[in-house]
Write a protein that holds these residues in place. Structure first.
Motif, PDB file in Angstrom:
ATOM      1  N   LYS A  40      38.911  42.567  24.113  1.00 12.14           N
ATOM      2  CA  LYS A  40      37.949  42.993  25.137  1.00 12.14           C
ATOM      3  C   LYS A  40      38.484  44.142  25.984  1.00 12.14           C
ATOM      4  O   LYS A  40      37.731  44.891  26.587  1.00 12.14           O
ATOM      5  N   ASN A  41      39.820  44.243  26.087  1.00  9.41           N
ATOM      6  CA  ASN A  41      40.469  45.328  26.839  1.00  9.41           C
ATOM      7  C   ASN A  41      39.939  45.439  28.277  1.00  9.41           C
ATOM      8  O   ASN A  41      39.583  46.519  28.736  1.00  9.41           O
ATOM      9  N   LEU A  42      39.861  44.295  28.959  1.00  8.30           N
ATOM     10  CA  LEU A  42      39.385  44.239  30.346  1.00  8.30           C
ATOM     11  C   LEU A  42      40.471  43.663  31.241  1.00  8.30           C
ATOM     12  O   LEU A  42      41.251  42.817  30.804  1.00  8.30           O
ATOM     13  N   PRO A  43      40.498  44.083  32.515  1.00  7.31           N
ATOM     14  CA  PRO A  43      41.446  43.451  33.437  1.00  7.31           C
ATOM     15  C   PRO A  43      41.013  42.010  33.711  1.00  7.31           C
ATOM     16  O   PRO A  43      39.842  41.663  33.521  1.00  7.31           O
ATOM     17  N   PRO A  44      41.938  41.178  34.167  1.00  7.52           N
ATOM     18  CA  PRO A  44      41.564  39.799  34.482  1.00  7.52           C
ATOM     19  C   PRO A  44      40.533  39.757  35.606  1.00  7.52           C
ATOM     20  O   PRO A  44      40.536  40.597  36.501  1.00  7.52           O
ATOM     21  N   ASP A  45      39.637  38.766  35.542  1.00  2.00           N
ATOM     22  CA  ASP A  45      38.728  38.486  36.651  1.00  2.00           C
ATOM     23  C   ASP A  45      39.449  37.527  37.581  1.00  2.00           C
ATOM     24  O   ASP A  45      39.982  36.507  37.123  1.00  2.00           O
ATOM     25  N   VAL A  46      39.459  37.831  38.863  1.00  2.00           N
ATOM     26  CA  VAL A  46      40.161  36.999  39.836  1.00  2.00           C
ATOM     27  C   VAL A  46      39.195  36.611  40.950  1.00  2.00           C
ATOM     28  O   VAL A  46      38.562  37.470  41.554  1.00  2.00           O
ATOM     29  N   GLN A  47      39.087  35.315  41.197  1.00  2.00           N
ATOM     30  CA  GLN A  47      38.326  34.773  42.318  1.00  2.00           C
ATOM     31  C   GLN A  47      39.311  33.939  43.131  1.00  2.00           C
ATOM     32  O   GLN A  47      40.045  33.143  42.555  1.00  2.00           O
ATOM     33  N   PHE A  48      39.322  34.114  44.460  1.00  2.00           N
ATOM     34  CA  PHE A  48      40.288  33.363  45.248  1.00  2.00           C
ATOM     35  C   PHE A  48      39.712  32.993  46.608  1.00  2.00           C
ATOM     36  O   PHE A  48      38.779  33.612  47.099  1.00  2.00           O
ATOM     37  N   THR A  49      40.317  31.981  47.195  1.00  2.00           N
ATOM     38  CA  THR A  49      39.988  31.537  48.543  1.00  2.00           C
ATOM     39  C   THR A  49      41.293  31.342  49.291  1.00  2.00           C
ATOM     40  O   THR A  49      42.227  30.721  48.763  1.00  2.00           O
ATOM     41  N   ILE A  50      41.355  31.877  50.496  1.00  2.00           N
ATOM     42  CA  ILE A  50      42.546  31.736  51.334  1.00  2.00           C
ATOM     43  C   ILE A  50      42.183  30.865  52.530  1.00  2.00           C
ATOM     44  O   ILE A  50      41.163  31.100  53.180  1.00  2.00           O
ATOM     45  N   GLU A  51      43.022  29.877  52.793  1.00  2.00           N
ATOM     46  CA  GLU A  51      42.839  29.005  53.955  1.00  2.00           C
ATOM     47  C   GLU A  51      43.811  29.465  55.038  1.00  2.00           C
ATOM     48  O   GLU A  51      45.023  29.353  54.868  1.00  2.00           O
ATOM     49  N   GLY A  52      43.282  30.002  56.128  1.00  2.00           N
ATOM     50  CA  GLY A  52      44.134  30.492  57.207  1.00  2.00           C
ATOM     51  C   GLY A  52      44.183  32.007  57.209  1.00  2.00           C
ATOM     52  O   GLY A  52      43.489  32.674  56.438  1.00  2.00           O
ATOM     53  N   GLU A  53      45.011  32.540  58.095  1.00  2.00           N
ATOM     54  CA  GLU A  53      45.137  33.993  58.213  1.00  2.00           C
ATOM     55  C   GLU A  53      46.600  34.394  58.262  1.00  2.00           C
ATOM     56  O   GLU A  53      47.426  33.696  58.837  1.00  2.00           O
ATOM     57  N   ASP A  68      35.404  29.729  24.806  1.00  2.00           N
ATOM     58  CA  ASP A  68      35.135  30.332  23.495  1.00  2.00           C
ATOM     59  C   ASP A  68      34.614  31.757  23.620  1.00  2.00           C
ATOM     60  O   ASP A  68      33.720  32.030  24.420  1.00  2.00           O
ATOM     61  N   ASP A  69      35.174  32.650  22.816  1.00  2.00           N
ATOM     62  CA  ASP A  69      34.752  34.049  22.711  1.00  2.00           C
ATOM     63  C   ASP A  69      34.864  34.832  24.029  1.00  2.00           C
ATOM     64  O   ASP A  69      34.298  35.913  24.151  1.00  2.00           O
ATOM     65  N   VAL A  70      35.542  34.272  25.011  1.00  2.00           N
ATOM     66  CA  VAL A  70      35.711  34.966  26.300  1.00  2.00           C
ATOM     67  C   VAL A  70      37.190  35.134  26.631  1.00  2.00           C
ATOM     68  O   VAL A  70      37.677  36.225  26.852  1.00  2.00           O
ATOM     69  N   GLY A  71      37.915  34.012  26.685  1.00  2.00           N
ATOM     70  CA  GLY A  71      39.332  34.071  27.026  1.00  2.00           C
ATOM     71  C   GLY A  71      39.823  32.770  27.621  1.00  2.00           C
ATOM     72  O   GLY A  71      39.283  31.701  27.353  1.00  2.00           O
ATOM     73  N   HIS A  72      40.839  32.867  28.470  1.00  2.00           N
ATOM     74  CA  HIS A  72      41.438  31.695  29.099  1.00  2.00           C
ATOM     75  C   HIS A  72      41.325  31.818  30.611  1.00  2.00           C
ATOM     76  O   HIS A  72      41.651  32.854  31.183  1.00  2.00           O
ATOM     77  N   LYS A  73      40.873  30.712  31.233  1.00  2.00           N
ATOM     78  CA  LYS A  73      40.757  30.687  32.685  1.00  2.00           C
ATOM     79  C   LYS A  73      41.808  29.727  33.225  1.00  2.00           C
ATOM     80  O   LYS A  73      41.961  28.604  32.741  1.00  2.00           O
ATOM     81  N   TYR A  74      42.532  30.219  34.242  1.00  2.00           N
ATOM     82  CA  TYR A  74      43.555  29.417  34.898  1.00  2.00           C
ATOM     83  C   TYR A  74      43.080  29.056  36.300  1.00  2.00           C
ATOM     84  O   TYR A  74      42.554  29.909  37.018  1.00  2.00           O
ATOM     85  N   HIS A  75      43.278  27.806  36.683  1.00  2.00           N
ATOM     86  CA  HIS A  75      42.957  27.320  38.018  1.00  2.00           C
ATOM     87  C   HIS A  75      44.290  27.113  38.737  1.00  2.00           C
ATOM     88  O   HIS A  75      45.121  26.317  38.289  1.00  2.00           O
ATOM     89  N   LEU A  76      44.499  27.833  39.832  1.00  2.00           N
ATOM     90  CA  LEU A  76      45.792  27.844  40.507  1.00  2.00           C
ATOM     91  C   LEU A  76      45.670  27.392  41.953  1.00  2.00           C
ATOM     92  O   LEU A  76      44.670  27.658  42.616  1.00  2.00           O
TER      93      LEU A  76
END
Length: 181
Positions: A42-55, A7-15
């Motif tokens: 809000k005119n803001l870029p998406p917030d992105v948090q990620f985790t990578i397993e491996g290299e 609410d009042d923020v946006g949509h969060k996607y879990h990928l």
């Protein structure tokens, strides 16, 4: 993919996705990410948090070769139409294209919404800018393909790069349509 309405923020996607190494198609890593698209007002870029397993494959050697080749040029690098109209990229221009691809990722991230899907289509023009420090600087005019609307968008970006310090987009701006000609 799960979507969460906040609410009042946006949509969060879990990928959950598999990333393929662009230099070694047989090399992949698993990635989990959360992407928050803010409400349009809000005119803001998406917030992105990620985790990578491996290299992914280490590019230090290729980066050093490219850096030393460009630093040793007698005249600044200038090139156009990468790839050409047949989709070909000269081998010596592949690192220039990869640098634009990484830098355009920043531009795409900063300008994405839930309703856009950008992709680097072509480097129309690239010119190396002479510097007195250790960084390489390139001024790119690129074309971004917005897949949803099928619009081709001219964009200018100035990119700083050093193999030990990574890529930095120091300036970028959408250009008028005639700039793609």
């Amino acid at each position: 993919m799960d979507k969460e309405d906040i609410d009042d923020v946006g949509h969060k996607y879990h990928l959950e996705l598999v990333l393929e190494d662009i230099l070694d198609k047989d090399s992949t890593v698993n990635c989990t990410a959360e992407v928050l698209y803010h409400l349009p007002n809000k005119n803001l870029p998406p917030d992105v948090q990620f985790t990578i397993e491996g290299e992914l494959k280490n590019t230090d050697e290729a980066d050093s070769m490219f850096y030393n080749r460009i630093k040793s040029l007698e005249k600044e690098l200038v090139a156009e139409d990468i790839p050409d109209s047949h989709g070909n990229v000269a081998p010596e221009m592949e690192p220039v294209r990869l640098l634009a691809w990484v830098a355009s990722g920043y531009v795409i991230w900063q300008n994405s919404t839930e309703n856009t899907k950008f992709q680097l289509a072509q480097i129309k023009h690239v010119k190396q800018v002479k510097r007195s420090d250790e960084y390489l600087e390139f001024d790119y005019r690129i074309l971004l393909h917005e897949m949803v609307s099928q619009e081709i968008i001219p964009w200018q970006m100035t990119v700083l790069w050093h193999p030990h310090h990574g890529v930095q987009v120091t300036q970028d701006s959408r250009q008028p349509k005639h700039a793609s000609e």
